[in-house]
Design a protein around this motif. Structure first.
Motif, PDB file in Angstrom:
ATOM      1  N   ASP A   1       0.850  -1.187   0.000  1.00 33.62           N
ATOM      2  CA  ASP A   1       0.000   0.000   0.000  1.00 33.62           C
ATOM      3  C   ASP A   1       0.890   1.244   0.000  1.00 33.62           C
ATOM      4  N   SER A   2       1.896   1.235  -0.885  1.00 36.40           N
ATOM      5  CA  SER A   2       2.857   2.335  -0.936  1.00 36.40           C
ATOM      6  C   SER A   2       2.194   3.670  -1.250  1.00 36.40           C
ATOM      7  N   LYS A   3       1.009   3.624  -1.886  1.00 33.54           N
ATOM      8  CA  LYS A   3       0.281   4.855  -2.225  1.00 33.54           C
ATOM      9  C   LYS A   3      -0.208   5.592  -0.977  1.00 33.54           C
ATOM     10  N   ALA A   4      -0.190   4.929   0.171  1.00 30.78           N
ATOM     11  CA  ALA A   4      -0.674   5.552   1.410  1.00 30.78           C
ATOM     12  C   ALA A   4       0.377   6.532   1.918  1.00 30.78           C
ATOM     13  N   THR A   5       0.336   7.757   1.393  1.00 27.53           N
ATOM     14  CA  THR A   5       1.348   8.754   1.730  1.00 27.53           C
ATOM     15  C   THR A   5       0.886   9.744   2.789  1.00 27.53           C
ATOM     16  N   ASN A   6      -0.286   9.515   3.387  1.00 29.88           N
ATOM     17  CA  ASN A   6      -0.728  10.360   4.492  1.00 29.88           C
ATOM     18  C   ASN A   6      -1.419   9.502   5.538  1.00 29.88           C
ATOM     19  N   THR A   7      -1.642  10.066   6.695  1.00 22.43           N
ATOM     20  CA  THR A   7      -2.126   9.276   7.830  1.00 22.43           C
ATOM     21  C   THR A   7      -3.537   8.741   7.612  1.00 22.43           C
ATOM     22  N   ASP A   8      -4.395   9.534   7.002  1.00 17.82           N
ATOM     23  CA  ASP A   8      -5.776   9.107   6.797  1.00 17.82           C
ATOM     24  C   ASP A   8      -5.857   7.865   5.919  1.00 17.82           C
TER      25      ASP A   8
ATOM     26  N   THR B   1       2.943  15.995   9.716  1.00 12.83           N
ATOM     27  CA  THR B   1       1.517  15.942  10.027  1.00 12.83           C
ATOM     28  C   THR B   1       1.280  15.430  11.451  1.00 12.83           C
ATOM     29  N   ASP B   2       0.140  15.776  12.003  1.00 12.14           N
ATOM     30  CA  ASP B   2      -0.236  15.316  13.335  1.00 12.14           C
ATOM     31  C   ASP B   2      -0.420  13.806  13.330  1.00 12.14           C
TER      32      ASP B   2
ATOM     33  N   VAL C   1       1.805  -8.644   6.444  1.00 12.89           N
ATOM     34  CA  VAL C   1       2.874  -7.650   6.476  1.00 12.89           C
ATOM     35  C   VAL C   1       2.466  -6.563   5.490  1.00 12.89           C
ATOM     36  N   LEU C   2       2.159  -5.387   6.021  1.00 13.46           N
ATOM     37  CA  LEU C   2       1.539  -4.316   5.253  1.00 13.46           C
ATOM     38  C   LEU C   2       2.459  -3.110   5.151  1.00 13.46           C
ATOM     39  N   LEU C   3       2.871  -2.770   3.928  1.00 10.34           N
ATOM     40  CA  LEU C   3       3.548  -1.494   3.694  1.00 10.34           C
ATOM     41  C   LEU C   3       2.471  -0.433   3.481  1.00 10.34           C
ATOM     42  N   SER C   4       2.294   0.415   4.485  1.00 11.81           N
ATOM     43  CA  SER C   4       1.328   1.514   4.395  1.00 11.81           C
ATOM     44  C   SER C   4       1.949   2.680   5.151  1.00 11.81           C
ATOM     45  N   PRO C   5       2.862   3.426   4.499  1.00 14.96           N
ATOM     46  CA  PRO C   5       3.874   4.210   5.214  1.00 14.96           C
ATOM     47  C   PRO C   5       3.420   5.497   5.896  1.00 14.96           C
ATOM     48  N   ALA C   6       2.300   6.097   5.438  1.00 15.69           N
ATOM     49  CA  ALA C   6       1.806   7.373   5.992  1.00 15.69           C
ATOM     50  C   ALA C   6       2.716   8.549   5.664  1.00 15.69           C
TER      51      ALA C   6
END
Length: 473
Positions: free
Chosen positions: A339-346, A371-372, A437-442
């Motif tokens: 989920d590399s596209k997850a570039t923000n916390t939401d 970001t908070d 194992v999830l790549l979701s970096p924020a």
């Protein structure tokens, strides 16, 4: 070309930025013949001569490179989306042009028929792609364009009558619109992102809302009911007398136009007529946020006349996009998800809803946007078993998670690693059968990679190596 294409003279035109957008606009302009008196490309401070500029000069474009100073008098200036409205470059062009607009606005003016506009902090690309697929399933000619990676202007010359543009539109692109008028306009969500570019959260939200600026009562606005910013937009749209389809995955909004989940099925209601679609469990795209994406896309397709059975067939066939909760292998009972596209916390918080709580080993980190982290920390501590924090933002994320663990009593294990490769190894070392194992970096990727795609490709290569080896260690 579309029958509604403009034929007005454009006069002397300036184009700002030598990237893909600037090149595409220049090539289109020189093909307009007598409608254009001259084309001048201002490349920007870091621009320099190369094959592209030489080709454009061969077509008659004047290229001004290595500077952000703008001289001359122009009837129109067209800015690339990466140039902030408040920048000296943009303002210099505005001072020398009768009007300055962005590329999507220019493309719409040239060919305004049959547009769908989709914006939001998260979910734009999946929804744009799915909407296009549903329209095609219903026999329409449709193309996904805009921020999704296809420059709209580059598709104008070959556009066929009756075809649809499904345009993913970023806040950067929308900020420079004035007349843009889609037949259906969608706002997925508004959460903190790109605040440093726009100057404030309010300015960012206002740019998003411009997608509705020119809608008329016969058009349709599709808006998520999921955050305060969107709910405020809904109120303003309804006050204008517009048709608003409220999207809420958790309950029926009760309005004449609505999209929601009832008894485990997607439901779209347009002007009081209900369309009961497919069970959410049958979708290949997982998570509450993807249910919302499916509801938005279905609302658009049904509004534009696609048959209910075609919408259902298209929904069931749609697979996850690359780098967006993308399954990429399994070994020893452990799944890998990119989920590399997850570039923000939401976007991370939404991704976590796609998996069983307590089974997630998440990789968090990258370039720190500042970001908070309060809401993210709460979600990770509640749903994840392990969080491996890495990169420039890793230490700040790890501290925020540890503070949340101390406050909530969560059993989350927090691990620190310097880079993503080490983070992946640490995640594999702690994963157990039944985990993901999830790549979701924020975070964005620019501390270690050129872009989020490169980051996702590395994750997939590392996962493939473990699968090929037949084990996690």
């Amino acid at each position: 070309m579309q029958d509604s294409s403009s034929s007005a003279r454009l006069g002397n035109v300036a184009v700002l930025g030598i990237g893909h957008t600037g090149e595409a606009v220049c090539r289109y302009l020189v093909g307009l013949g007598e409608r254009v008196s001259s084309v001048t490309l201002f490349g920007g401070a870091s621009s320099h001569e190369g094959n592209i500029t030489r080709e454009l000069e061969g077509l008659g474009v004047r290229c001004v490179l290595g500077t952000e100073e703008v001289e001359g008098s122009f009837d129109l200036a067209i800015a690339s989306p990466g140039i902030p409205v408040g920048s000296a470059f943009f303002q210099a062009a505005a001072a020398h042009a009768t009007e300055i607009i962005g590329e999507p606005e220019f493309a719409w003016r040239e060919s305004p028929a049959n547009w769908v506009g989709i914006t939001g902090t998260n979910g734009k690309t999946t929804t744009t792609t799915l909407t296009t697929a549903l329209l095609r399933e219903g026999g329409r000619s449709a193309e996904a364009v805009g921020n999704i990676g296809t420059i709209i202007t580059s598709r104008l010359a070959g556009r066929q009558p009756g075809s649809w543009f499904v345009a993913e539109l970023s806040s950067f692109q929308l900020e420079t619109t004035r007349l843009l008028h889609p037949r259906v306009a969608c706002l997925m969500n508004v959460t903190p992102d790109h605040v440093e570019w726009h100057g404030s959260m309010e300015a960012y939200a206002q740019a998003k809302e411009k997608i509705f600026a020119n809608l008329e009562p016969a058009d349709l606005a599709v808006v998520s009911d999921g955050d305060d910013w969107c709910r405020a937009v809904i109120g303003r749209l309804e006050a204008r007398g517009l048709r608003v389809c409220r999207v809420d995955v958790r309950q029926d909004p009760g309005t004449p136009c609505a999209a929601f989940v009832r008894d485990g099925r997607l439901v779209v209601r347009l002007d009081g007529v209900e369309h009961v679609l497919v069970p959410t469990d049958d979708l290949l795209i997982r998570g509450e946020h993807n249910e919302e994406n499916a509801l938005v896309a279905s609302s658009v397709a049904l509004e534009l006349g696609v048959a209910e059975e075609d919408v259902c067939r298209g929904l069931l066939a749609f697979s996850p996009l690359e780098h967006r909760i993308e399954p990429c292998g399994e070994v020893s009972g452990v799944r890998f998800v990119n989920d590399s596209k997850a570039t923000n916390t939401d976007s991370v918080e939404k991704a976590l809803t796609a998996f069983k709580p307590g089974s997630i080993v998440v990789l968090l980190g990258g370039h720190d946007k500042g970001t908070d982290l309060t809401s993210l920390s709460r979600a990770v501590a509640a749903r994840c078993r392990v969080a491996v924090c890495y990169g420039a933002a890793g230490e700040r994320i790890a501290r925020a998670l540890e503070d949340e663990v101390a406050a909530s009593g969560s059993a989350l294990e927090v691990v620190r690693e310097p880079h993503m490769r080490e983070a992946f190894s640490a995640a594999c070392g702690r994963a157990q059968a039944g985990d993901v194992v999830l790549l979701s970096p924020a975070c964005s990727s620019f501390d270690e990679f050129h872009n989020m795609e490169e980051r996702g490709e590395l994750f997939k290569r590392l996962a493939a190596e473990r699968v090929a080896a037949g084990g996690l260690r």
